[in-house]
Design a protein around this motif. Structure first.
Motif, PDB file in Angstrom:
ATOM      1  N   LEU A   2       0.820  -1.217   0.000  1.00 27.88           N
ATOM      2  CA  LEU A   2       0.000   0.000   0.000  1.00 27.88           C
ATOM      3  C   LEU A   2       0.853   1.266   0.000  1.00 27.88           C
ATOM      4  N   VAL A   3       1.828   1.329   0.892  1.00 30.17           N
ATOM      5  CA  VAL A   3       2.556   2.585   1.096  1.00 30.17           C
ATOM      6  C   VAL A   3       3.739   2.756   0.152  1.00 30.17           C
ATOM      7  N   MET A   4       4.220   1.679  -0.454  1.00 29.02           N
ATOM      8  CA  MET A   4       5.444   1.738  -1.233  1.00 29.02           C
ATOM      9  C   MET A   4       5.376   2.654  -2.458  1.00 29.02           C
ATOM     10  N   PRO A   5       4.294   2.633  -3.248  1.00 29.38           N
ATOM     11  CA  PRO A   5       4.281   3.477  -4.455  1.00 29.38           C
ATOM     12  C   PRO A   5       4.549   4.947  -4.165  1.00 29.38           C
ATOM     13  N   GLU A   6       3.916   5.509  -3.136  1.00 22.42           N
ATOM     14  CA  GLU A   6       4.118   6.926  -2.826  1.00 22.42           C
ATOM     15  C   GLU A   6       5.522   7.186  -2.289  1.00 22.42           C
ATOM     16  N   MET A   7       6.056   6.238  -1.508  1.00 17.56           N
ATOM     17  CA  MET A   7       7.424   6.410  -1.001  1.00 17.56           C
ATOM     18  C   MET A   7       8.435   6.389  -2.145  1.00 17.56           C
ATOM     19  N   LEU A   8       8.215   5.512  -3.114  1.00 14.35           N
ATOM     20  CA  LEU A   8       9.128   5.441  -4.256  1.00 14.35           C
ATOM     21  C   LEU A   8       9.069   6.724  -5.084  1.00 14.35           C
ATOM     22  N   LYS A   9       7.874   7.273  -5.230  1.00 12.48           N
ATOM     23  CA  LYS A   9       7.744   8.541  -5.957  1.00 12.48           C
ATOM     24  C   LYS A   9       8.483   9.663  -5.240  1.00 12.48           C
ATOM     25  N   ALA A  10       8.393   9.656  -3.902  1.00 13.02           N
ATOM     26  CA  ALA A  10       9.016  10.717  -3.112  1.00 13.02           C
ATOM     27  C   ALA A  10      10.509  10.477  -2.880  1.00 13.02           C
ATOM     28  N   HIS A  11      10.998   9.256  -3.168  1.00 16.86           N
ATOM     29  CA  HIS A  11      12.384   8.867  -2.896  1.00 16.86           C
ATOM     30  C   HIS A  11      12.733   9.063  -1.414  1.00 16.86           C
ATOM     31  N   SER A  12      11.758   8.808  -0.565  1.00 16.00           N
ATOM     32  CA  SER A  12      11.995   8.918   0.875  1.00 16.00           C
ATOM     33  C   SER A  12      10.947   8.104   1.619  1.00 16.00           C
ATOM     34  N   GLY A  13      11.230   7.855   2.891  1.00 14.16           N
ATOM     35  CA  GLY A  13      10.297   7.106   3.724  1.00 14.16           C
ATOM     36  C   GLY A  13      10.998   5.967   4.434  1.00 14.16           C
ATOM     37  N   HIS A  14      10.296   5.422   5.419  1.00 17.82           N
ATOM     38  CA  HIS A  14      10.850   4.348   6.232  1.00 17.82           C
ATOM     39  C   HIS A  14       9.826   3.233   6.384  1.00 17.82           C
ATOM     40  N   ILE A  15      10.285   2.005   6.203  1.00 16.12           N
ATOM     41  CA  ILE A  15       9.484   0.805   6.429  1.00 16.12           C
ATOM     42  C   ILE A  15      10.130   0.053   7.594  1.00 16.12           C
ATOM     43  N   ALA A  16       9.417  -0.089   8.694  1.00 20.69           N
ATOM     44  CA  ALA A  16       9.944  -0.792   9.867  1.00 20.69           C
ATOM     45  C   ALA A  16       8.978  -1.910  10.241  1.00 20.69           C
ATOM     46  N   ILE A  17       9.479  -3.132  10.270  1.00 17.12           N
ATOM     47  CA  ILE A  17       8.629  -4.299  10.522  1.00 17.12           C
ATOM     48  C   ILE A  17       9.169  -5.077  11.718  1.00 17.12           C
ATOM     49  N   VAL A  18       8.302  -5.326  12.675  1.00 10.40           N
ATOM     50  CA  VAL A  18       8.705  -6.086  13.866  1.00 10.40           C
ATOM     51  C   VAL A  18       8.558  -7.582  13.598  1.00 10.40           C
ATOM     52  N   GLY A  19       9.679  -8.263  13.626  1.00 10.72           N
ATOM     53  CA  GLY A  19       9.691  -9.713  13.521  1.00 10.72           C
ATOM     54  C   GLY A  19       9.925 -10.306  14.904  1.00 10.72           C
ATOM     55  N   SER A  20      10.911 -11.189  15.012  1.00 14.74           N
ATOM     56  CA  SER A  20      11.216 -11.811  16.304  1.00 14.74           C
ATOM     57  C   SER A  20      12.477 -12.640  16.169  1.00 14.74           C
ATOM     58  N   VAL A  21      13.195 -12.802  17.276  1.00 16.23           N
ATOM     59  CA  VAL A  21      14.332 -13.717  17.273  1.00 16.23           C
ATOM     60  C   VAL A  21      13.876 -15.156  17.055  1.00 16.23           C
ATOM     61  N   ALA A  22      12.569 -15.412  17.208  1.00 21.15           N
ATOM     62  CA  ALA A  22      12.038 -16.747  16.907  1.00 21.15           C
ATOM     63  C   ALA A  22      12.216 -17.083  15.437  1.00 21.15           C
ATOM     64  N   GLY A  23      12.475 -16.074  14.609  1.00 23.43           N
ATOM     65  CA  GLY A  23      12.723 -16.311  13.192  1.00 23.43           C
ATOM     66  C   GLY A  23      14.158 -16.671  12.869  1.00 23.43           C
ATOM     67  N   TYR A  24      15.059 -16.565  13.855  1.00 25.05           N
ATOM     68  CA  TYR A  24      16.459 -16.884  13.605  1.00 25.05           C
ATOM     69  C   TYR A  24      16.659 -18.372  13.315  1.00 25.05           C
ATOM     70  N   SER A  25      15.999 -19.212  14.111  1.00 30.83           N
ATOM     71  CA  SER A  25      16.139 -20.666  13.966  1.00 30.83           C
ATOM     72  C   SER A  25      15.049 -21.340  14.792  1.00 30.83           C
ATOM     73  N   GLY A  26      14.905 -22.632  14.621  1.00 35.07           N
ATOM     74  CA  GLY A  26      13.821 -23.356  15.277  1.00 35.07           C
ATOM     75  C   GLY A  26      13.905 -23.304  16.789  1.00 35.07           C
ATOM     76  N   LEU A  27      12.795 -22.931  17.428  1.00 32.34           N
ATOM     77  CA  LEU A  27      12.717 -22.864  18.879  1.00 32.34           C
ATOM     78  C   LEU A  27      11.446 -23.563  19.361  1.00 32.34           C
ATOM     79  N   PRO A  28      11.413 -24.015  20.611  1.00 32.58           N
ATOM     80  CA  PRO A  28      10.232 -24.717  21.124  1.00 32.58           C
ATOM     81  C   PRO A  28       8.972 -23.847  21.095  1.00 32.58           C
ATOM     82  N   LYS A  29       7.844 -24.495  20.873  1.00 31.20           N
ATOM     83  CA  LYS A  29       6.510 -23.885  20.925  1.00 31.20           C
ATOM     84  C   LYS A  29       6.295 -22.796  19.872  1.00 31.20           C
ATOM     85  N   ALA A  30       7.056 -22.864  18.785  1.00 32.77           N
ATOM     86  CA  ALA A  30       6.938 -21.839  17.744  1.00 32.77           C
ATOM     87  C   ALA A  30       6.727 -22.476  16.377  1.00 32.77           C
TER      88      ALA A  30
END
Length: 258
Positions: free
Chosen positions: A127-155
């Motif tokens: 959604l937000v990328m087209p306008e950011m690309l036109k403006a040549h500016s902006g920030h995309i920040a996405i919260v992941g988790s260290v659970a994505g580093y490698s296999g962990l219990p209950k995940a």
């Protein structure tokens, strides 16, 4: 090459998706204190309204939505563009976590987890990328988790969704580096939230949501791609990733006795 950070948050237009609790709420409150204009989104409108009630006049937009609903996201972004003309920072914090192991694996829960934790951020970025690309500016920040580093219990579903987020952010960074649009991949360790309250095991290096928000905003301001914390825990997990599997699984089994 290091991408540029936000010089200051005052007056910046920020869309926080997942703002009603935990890390998202703490980030939203911190941004408001720093003078940012914050669009607050999550499914819980009453919680968003409580946060907005503490903000200055015209400093907040309350936009309840479900990140798995394309139409709601489109309408939400349209509201922001109509009011503010666009955004300077998308901070995607929303996600779901239900502990799963093989003995209670539920495919429906796994499907919902992937939809919220992976496809949700992808929808918002699209959604937000087209306008950011036109403006040549902006920030995309996405919260992941260290659970994505490698296999962990209950995940069994949560971990794969966060591993995919790491890959998605890496690809975004590579593609956007020449464009002026910055990407921030955020990998928290254990943070005291409603989600982690479900865990029935000891969580090492547990920090508060406010501490997490401070790390996130500092990392964005400094232009960091890989924002991970607390370092005493995340650096150890990064080290585990490079070990041979027999050693890795032995360490995990002895450290996490669940």
């Amino acid at each position: 090459m290091k991408q540029s950070g936000i010089d200051r948050f005052s007056g910046k237009r920020v869309w926080v998706i997942g703002a009603s609790s935990g890390i998202g709420e703490a980030c939203a409150k911190a941004l408001l204190l720093k003078g940012a204009k914050v669009a607050l989104s999550s499914r819980r409108a009453e919680r968003l309204n409580q946060i907005a009630s503490t903000a200055g006049v015209d400093q907040c937009l309350v936009i309840p939505l479900d990140v798995t609903d394309d139409a709601q996201l489109h309408d939400g972004y349209k509201t922001i563009v109509s009011a503010w003309g666009g955004i300077d920072l998308l901070l995607f914090v929303s996600g779901m976590y239900i502990p799963l192991r093989v003995d209670n694996f539920d495919f429906k829960i796994a499907e919902q987890t992937i939809d919220a934790n992976l496809l949700g951020p992808m929808r918002a970025v699209a959604l937000v990328m087209p306008e950011m690309l036109k403006a040549h500016s902006g920030h995309i920040a996405i919260v992941g988790s260290v659970a994505g580093y490698s296999g962990l219990p209950k995940a069994l579903a949560y971990g794969p969704s966060k591993a995919a987020i790491i890959n998605f952010c890496e690809n975004l960074y590579y593609d956007l580096l020449p464009t002026g649009v910055s990407v921030h991949m955020i990998s928290p360790g254990f943070v005291a939230t409603e989600a982690t309250a479900q865990n029935d095991f000891e969580m090492p290096a547990l920090i508060s949501a406010e501490e997490a928000a401070s790390e996130i905003l500092a990392g964005i301001q400094n232009g960091e791609f890989d924002i991970h914390f607390p370092k005493r825990f995340t650096r150890f997990l990064k080290f585990l990733r490079i070990l041979p599997y027999p050693i890795y699984f032995w360490i995990v089994r002895h450290l996490v006795k669940i």
